[in-house]
Each structure stands twice: as structure tokens, then as C-alpha cells.
Scaffold this active site. Structure first.
Site, PDB file in Angstrom:
ATOM      1  N   SER A  22       9.864  -7.281  18.958  1.00 15.24           N
ATOM      2  CA  SER A  22       9.395  -6.622  17.516  1.00 15.24           C
ATOM      3  C   SER A  22      10.762  -6.740  16.550  1.00 15.24           C
ATOM      4  CB  SER A  22       9.341  -5.161  17.941  1.00 15.24           C
ATOM      5  OG  SER A  22      10.228  -4.616  18.585  1.00 15.24           O
ATOM      6  N   ASN A 109      12.303   4.971  24.230  1.00 17.61           N
ATOM      7  CA  ASN A 109      11.197   5.553  23.695  1.00 17.61           C
ATOM      8  C   ASN A 109      11.718   6.671  22.765  1.00 17.61           C
ATOM      9  OD1 ASN A 109       9.775   3.975  25.277  1.00 17.61           O
ATOM     10  ND2 ASN A 109       9.087   5.458  26.897  1.00 17.61           N
ATOM     11  N   THR A 154     -16.592   9.609 -20.101  1.00 17.00           N
ATOM     12  CA  THR A 154     -17.237  10.025 -18.725  1.00 17.00           C
ATOM     13  C   THR A 154     -18.225   8.923 -18.726  1.00 17.00           C
ATOM     14  OG1 THR A 154     -18.865  11.530 -19.605  1.00 17.00           O
ATOM     15  CG2 THR A 154     -16.915  12.424 -19.186  1.00 17.00           C
ATOM     16  N   HIS A 155     -18.566   8.513 -17.483  1.00 17.98           N
ATOM     17  CA  HIS A 155     -19.416   7.226 -17.115  1.00 17.98           C
ATOM     18  C   HIS A 155     -18.842   5.874 -18.009  1.00 17.98           C
ATOM     19  CE1 HIS A 155     -22.177  10.437 -15.448  1.00 17.98           C
ATOM     20  NE2 HIS A 155     -21.758  11.182 -16.514  1.00 17.98           N
ATOM     21  N   SER A 276      -2.465 -18.424 -18.839  1.00 23.34           N
ATOM     22  CA  SER A 276      -3.530 -19.244 -17.911  1.00 23.34           C
ATOM     23  C   SER A 276      -2.928 -20.707 -17.804  1.00 23.34           C
ATOM     24  CB  SER A 276      -4.848 -19.131 -18.208  1.00 23.34           C
ATOM     25  OG  SER A 276      -5.557 -20.099 -18.134  1.00 23.34           O
ATOM     26  N   LYS A 282      -5.000 -17.149 -23.213  1.00 22.00           N
ATOM     27  CA  LYS A 282      -5.046 -15.867 -22.505  1.00 22.00           C
ATOM     28  C   LYS A 282      -3.716 -15.206 -22.140  1.00 22.00           C
ATOM     29  CE  LYS A 282      -8.202 -14.649 -19.798  1.00 22.00           C
ATOM     30  NZ  LYS A 282      -8.873 -15.702 -18.825  1.00 22.00           N
ATOM     31  N   GLU A 289      -3.659  -5.823 -12.157  1.00 22.07           N
ATOM     32  CA  GLU A 289      -4.585  -6.465 -11.150  1.00 22.07           C
ATOM     33  C   GLU A 289      -3.987  -6.579  -9.664  1.00 22.07           C
ATOM     34  OE1 GLU A 289      -6.377 -10.088 -12.641  1.00 22.07           O
ATOM     35  OE2 GLU A 289      -5.596  -9.379 -14.766  1.00 22.07           O
ATOM     36  N   TYR A 316       4.553   7.394  25.952  1.00 19.36           N
ATOM     37  CA  TYR A 316       4.458   6.032  25.201  1.00 19.36           C
ATOM     38  C   TYR A 316       3.638   4.865  25.776  1.00 19.36           C
ATOM     39  CZ  TYR A 316       6.645   1.747  23.072  1.00 19.36           C
ATOM     40  OH  TYR A 316       6.860   0.518  22.487  1.00 19.36           O
ATOM     41  N   GLN A 321       4.273   0.164  19.357  1.00 17.57           N
ATOM     42  CA  GLN A 321       5.051  -0.713  18.403  1.00 17.57           C
ATOM     43  C   GLN A 321       4.378  -1.375  17.329  1.00 17.57           C
ATOM     44  OE1 GLN A 321       8.013  -3.395  20.500  1.00 17.57           O
ATOM     45  NE2 GLN A 321       6.452  -5.199  20.011  1.00 17.57           N
TER      46      GLN A 321
END
Ligand code: ARG
Length: 462
Positions: A22, A109, A154-155, A276, A282, A289, A316, A321
Site C-alpha cells: 500500500s 493494526n 421552482t421547477h 473550444s 465558445k 462541469e 483487522y 487497507q
């Protein structure tokens, strides 16, 4: 040669070694591992378990390793199993037999359970600091736009007029709750597991409370099995990170909309937008995003942690891990998103005219028109109907409530008088909503002040 070589007749297969290791992702905890080991060694000496001179050598050796890592003169050995093994092996390489005494009365551990807590404690503070900065930025922007009228939705349909300040401060409230959640998760996590050993504690006469005090923990874990098995705190923090991402993602979605030609409520600074490769016109809100997109990986981290834990017998298991990449990624992602959004928000340009124009179309003052009749004595349901038919009339005739003549109003109902125009003006609609929590400039100003006060109070808590 592995540390456990005594029990084995063969070297571990290289593929298993890589699979098991690890260090690629837990090396980042080196500082906390070393701090924890120094506290442990000092306590061992105080308790007479090792010699004071040995503890001093170990401490100096560990500090040497720390500075060599930080200056880059000690390279990470990626074939080591994990950061704990790496540091211990390096210490032993430097000190010989004395280095081998460090791991007395300790297991990896409880060591790893300690290190992640210490590491995440610092990370929680870093996230909290960033969130506070973002809230401050929202307050600053809001102060500039107490009177910038925009449609509230709303909506995603224009509903009632609000101000841009009011809208921004809604996010400030969410982020304040996020700060609170991270603080609470950190407080629950801040208990010291060392002394749990592999699972059943230890026969040495150690002083756990002393180690806890040295390392700034509020308490020690109460059960050794739980001390090494608990990863609730990772789930807790990942859940807090997930909600932060929900909030950032909703905000990002709005910014994407606001940047579109259909809305054009704001324009991002050139430094915080992208172009772009083919379409010269653009200017894309990529940052928001990406924030919206990255929320998915943080929710994924939370799911990974929950799923990893749910079937594990005590104590453990190596499955655990897998906690690190998930929780590290969740925290890294949040930090990255918040720190990129802050300067984007402070530099964005608000196009007040477009907000105002959008608020002027779409009958967002219809509720106020009905309320006008109510104030003249009509029951609300009847007022609602009269106003509804006026809106239908406007749509059929290409008009708005502001451009109807008084004759047209009177035709709809004789209660209408000249003062209707003032009652339905957007400014009146906003200014009159002075209820606590509402969009009236004075009410939002109070809100901003309260938020700033709570940020200020947090400074003194530490
Ligand atoms: N790298 C390990 C982890 O992150 C450390 C604990 C190892 N303990 C063990 N019994 N193999 O979980």
C-alpha cells in the site's frame, strides 16, 4: 527479506508483494506515522519498557528520517509493504538493534488506525478552512448584490422575485452546515487507538492516556477490538465530503445555466473559463462541469467504504487497507473543487440587466398581484383566480402585468386601482419580503452579518 521472514520458507511472490503493498498510496501519512512512533517510544521509556537512551536515539532517528523525506534525500522504497514498514526498516537500517525496539507493545493494526486518524484530522482542518474561505467569498459577492433582482425558480420555471445576494447566501448556509458536519466527524474520530495491539491489547504496562495527550487526542478508544476495526470515521468523513459535493454540484449546475446564452446572468472571468478547439465563439464553464462530474467519484468513495466494511468479521482484515484510496480521494477531490471554485466565484461578473429582464418576464409578480387583492379584502383563493385569468389574458394579448391598462385591470375586478402598479413592481415585491430569511435587502444583510459572525466565532474556537 520481509519482516516476518522467520515464519516462512520462501520469499513472497513479486506479484503478491505488489498486490499487497500500500506504500504507493499510504506513503503520504509518513509524517503522522513518525509523530505517532515518537510518542510511542517516549511513553515506552517513561514506563521503563525501553531505556531512555534508546528512546532518545529512536526519536532522533525518526526525526532524521522525517527531514530526509522532506528534503528529498531519502527515496521511497516502493517495494516496501507500507509506510509503517518502510519507516521502521529505515530506522533499523540507521540504528541497528535499537530501531528494532520501537515496535514493542504495538501492532501495525493499531499503528495504522492511529495514523489515518491523525492524517484525517489535519485534512478535516484543511477542508474546513477552504469551506470558510468559500463562505467568505459568497458573503463578499452577496454584499455587492443586495438589490440585484433576479427570478427565483421552482421547477426551473420563474416563480417569485429574489435577489442575487439572497440566492448566493442559500449556498453559504449549506456550506456552514457542511463545516459543522466535518467538525463533528473530526471530533468523533479524535480518540486514540494505540494500545489496542493487534486486537487484544498488550501485556506491557503502557500508558495510553499519556500517548493520547502527547498526540492531541481527546480520549482513548475503549475496546481494543473496536480500536483496530473501526473505520466508521472514514465513512463519516466520506459522507460529509459527499454532501459538500452535492452542494458544490448544485451550485455548479446553476452556474452552467447562468453562463448560457439562454440565461446570461453571469460571465466567468477569462482565466476561469475555457474555449473550444473548433468553435471560436465558445466560452465554456468547464470548472463547474468538472465539479459536477467529480461529485460522482466522491459518492463512489463513500459506497466503496460502506461495502468494504459491511461483511468484515472483527477485528483487522486486509480489506481495510482499501479504506485509504477511497477516503484520500474523497478529501483530495473536495479540496481541489473548493479551491478552484473560490477564485472563480470572486472574479465572476454579474450581468444585472439580464437578471432584471428575466425577472420582468414570466409573471413572477403574480403572487403579489393576488396579495394586492387580498389586502383590499378579497379571500386569497378568489384573488388567485382573478389573477390567474389576468395572466391568461396577458399571454393571449402579448402583455405583462406591468403593461396592462387600469381599464383592463378594472375589467378583471373593480377592486383594482392605480396603486396596483406600485404593488406589483419588482422592487416592491422584493422589498416587501422582509420576513426573516427573506430576500428583502435588509433581511439579507442581516443574514450576511450573522454568517460573518459565525465565521468569526469559529476563529476563536480553536
Ligand atoms: N497497510 C496496512 C493497512 O493499511 C497496515 C496494517 C497491516 N496489518 C496487517 N495485519 N497486515 O491496512
Amino acid at each position: 527479506m520481509a519482516l516476518w521472514a522467520g515464519r516462512f520458507k520462501k520469499e513472497v511472490d513479486e506479484r503478491v508483494n505488489d498486490f499487497n503493498s500500500s506504500i504507493r498510496f499510504d506513503f503520504r501519512m509518513y509524517k503522522h506515522d513518525i509523530q505517532g512512533s515518537i510518542a510511542h517510544a517516549m511513553m515506552l521509556a517513561w514506563q521503563g519498557i525501553i531505556e531512555k537512551s534508546e528512546a532518545d536515539l529512536i526519536t532522533a532517528g525518526l526525526l532524521g528520517i522525517l527531514s530526509d523525506i522532506e528534503t528529498g534525500s531519502l527515496e521511497v522504497d516502493f517495494s516496501a509493504e507500507d509506510v509503517h514498514m518502510f519507516v521502521e526498516a529505515e530506522l533499523t537500517r540507521r540504528l541497528g538493534d535499537t530501531g528494532k525496539r520501537l515496535h514493542t507493545a504495538r501492532s501495525r493494526n493499531d499503528q495504522v488506525a492511529l495514523d489515518i486518524r491523525m492524517y484525517l484530522r489535519d485534512e478535516c482542518d484543511a477542508v474546513i478552512d477552504l469551506l470558510k474561505k468559500m463562505v467568505e467569498t459568497l458573503c463578499e459577492q452577496a454584499e455587492q448584490h443586495l438589490e440585484t433582482v433576479m427570478p427565483g425558480y421552482t421547477h426551473l420555471q420563474r416563480a417569485q422575485p429574489i435577489t442575487f445576494a439572497h440566492h448566493l447566501m442559500a449556498y453559504a448556509q449549506m456550506l456552514l452546515r457542511d463545516i459543522d458536519r466535518v467538525q463533528a466527524a473530526k471530533a468523533r474520530m479524535n480518540v486514540m487507538p494505540l494500545g489496542s495491539g493487534a486486537l487484544a491489547g498488550t501485556t506491557y504496562n503502557i500508558d495510553r492516556k499519556q500517548v493520547a495527550a502527547l498526540l492531541g487526542f481527546d480520549d482513548i478508544t475503549a475496546n481494543s477490538l473496536d480500536g483496530v476495526s473501526d473505520r466508521d470515521f472514514c465513512v463519516d468523513i466520506a459522507a460529509a465530503m459527499s454532501l459538500i459535493m452535492v452542494h458544490l454540484s448544485r451550485f455548479s449546475e446553476e452556474i452552467v445555466l447562468w453562463c448560457s446564452w439562454e440565461f446570461k446572468f453571469i460571465e466567468l472571468d477569462d482565466a476561469f473559463a475555457t474555449g473550444s478547439s473548433i468553435m471560436p465563439q465558445k466560452k465554456n464553464p468547464d470548472v463547474t462541469e468538472l465539479v459536477r462530474g467529480k461529485s460522482g467519484r466522491v459518492f463512489g468513495d463513500l459506497m466503496a467504504l460502506l461495502t468494504m466494511l459491511k461483511g468484515l468479521p472483527l477485528a483487522y482484515n486486509k480489506d481495510m487497507q482499501e479504506d485509504k484510496e477511497a477516503i484520500f480521494d474523497a478529501v483530495d477531490t473536495v479540496k481541489l473543487c473548493v479551491s478552484t471554485m473560490i477564485p472563480m466565484l470572486s472574479t465572476m461578473r454579474v450581468i444585472k440587466e439580464n437578471m432584471r429582464a428575466a425577472a420582468a418576464r414570466g409573471f413572477i409578480n403574480a403572487t403579489d398581484c393576488a396579495d394586492y387583492l387580498v389586502k383590499k379584502g378579497m379571500p386569497f383563493r378568489d384573488a388567485y383566480k382573478v389573477t390567474g385569468s389576468l395572466v391568461a389574458y396577458c399571454i393571449d394579448n402579448g402583455k405583462t402585468l406591468e403593461t396592462l391598462t387600469i381599464e383592463e385591470y378594472k375589467q378583471a375586478h373593480p377592486l383594482f386601482e392605480q396603486d396596483v402598479y406600485r404593488a406589483i413592481s419588482l422592487e416592491t415585491c422584493v422589498i416587501e419580503r422582509k420576513v426573516d430569511g427573506g430576500p428583502a435587502p435588509g433581511a439579507v444583510k442581516k443574514q450576511i452579518q450573522a454568517v460573518q459572525d459565525s465565521l468569526e466565532a469559529m476563529k476563536h474556537e480553536h
